[in-house]
Design an enzyme around this catalytic site. Structure first.
Site, PDB file in Angstrom:
ATOM      1  N   SER A  70      22.986  11.005   3.832  1.00  0.00           N
ATOM      2  CA  SER A  70      21.635  10.201   3.821  1.00  0.00           C
ATOM      3  C   SER A  70      20.753   9.876   3.146  1.00  0.00           C
ATOM      4  O   SER A  70      19.713   8.983   3.347  1.00  0.00           O
ATOM      5  CB  SER A  70      20.705  11.302   4.516  1.00  0.00           C
ATOM      6  N   LYS A 123      11.613  16.130   5.795  1.00  0.00           N
ATOM      7  CA  LYS A 123      11.778  14.378   4.895  1.00  0.00           C
ATOM      8  C   LYS A 123      10.479  13.226   4.754  1.00  0.00           C
ATOM      9  O   LYS A 123      10.038  13.491   3.785  1.00  0.00           O
ATOM     10  CB  LYS A 123      13.339  13.241   5.114  1.00  0.00           C
TER      11      LYS A 123
END
Length: 355
Positions: free
Chosen positions: A248, A293
């Site tokens: 990611s 996140k």
């Protein structure tokens, strides 16, 4: 009172000893790809002119409980009540019963591939050519190729026919019958690595003959290798970041490389974070744990968050105060967004919505 106390004690004991099939996710640390980690630059580029950068381009992470960790009921309840944490079914994070070791290995492989794709996408975005070569990706143990071909060998041709894509290898091998010789022209892995380090094309080739084996399913000819692609970078780009796995961070690595190789200061000193996988063509893909996140990014001080288009709806449902989500689908989208943010021209930024 005594009965109530005993009941409470019994419930607490049950909560501690009763195991539940859940795992916990929480915001992890963020790292500025333009800066340092553990005293070393995250991005180290040599052999090409680089430019000063300011601001932040932070990649973000998620902390998760390990695959072998047995969560108890009390921890699950606490996780459900904690504002920044999420408790999810264990199988969502570790499908097919993966162990900690298997998960760590898979994450490491994905992280390595994301770095490779980030470098390719960044250089392509800058108009810098990145030659592709077909290599031996893996050699099957006990196969006809074991000891003759090795991971990293560059495959130039099979039976004299040039190879330009991984699929060419299987097509050429299956033209044979089991027991027939197949001639590979290769550049040995060590020679290829040495030439790339020196910034030149390898000059050494070798011919390797392998007697084809027989596939168990339909009896076609096989040699027992898996072909893949590798890239010859025109100058060294080294990405160093310990204790991180998964794919990611690809987008933020790519943007960090673009910023360092671009005369203009893309961030304009702003604090920008983000996430997203990236492929060689620069397409940004979705990731897991988007809520964690965005929280981690805002806690670190980020003002803007580059969000994969496919994660936008989920991210928009729980946006931390003070954080602006910016929707991106490609590295080109992301670079344009950075330029606007850096100049303070944020009115037209593509935003995320819940629908």
């Amino acid at each position: 009172m005594l009965a109530s106390t005993l009941m409470l004690f019994a419930l607490l004991c049950a909560g501690v000893f009763l195991k539940v099939p859940y795992s916990e996710m929480s915001p992890g640390p963020t790292v500025n790809t333009l800066g340092e980690s553990h005293g070393e630059p995250v991005l180290n580029i040599s052999g090409h002119k680089t430019y000063p950068t300011t601001g932040h381009l932070n990649m973000t992470t998620v902390r998760v409980t390990g695959a072998d960790y047995d969560m108890n009921l009390l921890e699950a309840v606490y996780g459900w009540l904690a504002g920044d944490n999420i408790v999810v079914p264990h199988e969502n994070l570790y499908p097919d019963g993966k162990t900690d070791k298997q998960s760590t290995q898979e994450n490491a492989e994905e992280f390595s591939q994301s770095q490779e794709s980030a470098k390719v996408a960044a250089l392509k975005q800058l108009g810098i050519e990145v030659p592709v070569r077909v290599v031996v990706s893996t050699v099957v143990k006990g196969s006809p190729s074991e000891g003759k071909l090795h991971a990293g060998d560059v495959i130039k041709s099979v039976d004299g026919t040039p190879v330009t894509e991984p699929g060419d290898v299987a097509k050429l091998v299956t033209k044979h019958k089991p027991g027939e010789p197949v001639e590979f022209t290769i550049v040995p892995a060590a020679d290829a690595a040495e030439a790339e380090k020196a910034g030149r094309e390898p000059s050494t080739t070798a011919k390797v003959t392998i007697v084809a084996g027989k596939a168990e399913d339909d009896g076609h000819a096989i040699v027992g290798i898996r072909a893949g692609v590798d890239h010859t970078f025109p100058f060294p780009i080294d990405i160093k970041l310990a204790d991180v796995g998964g794919p990611s961070a690809g987008l933020m690595f790519a943007l960090g490389i673009v910023d360092k190789l671009t005369p203009a200061d893309l961030t304009g000193g702003k604090f920008i974070a983000g996430t997203g996988t990236i492929d060689d063509a620069g397409k940004v893909g979705p990731i897991g744990g988007i809520q964690m996140k965005t929280i981690g990014a805002r806690n670190a001080g980020a003002q803007y968050f580059l969000t994969p288009a496919e994660n936008c709806a989920s991210a928009a449902a729980h946006v931390p105060d003070g954080l602006t989500l910016v929707k991106v689908s490609t590295i080109g989208d992301a670079e344009q967004a950075l330029e606007k943010i850096g100049k303070g021209d944020t009115a037209g930024l593509p935003s995320c919505t819940t629908s």
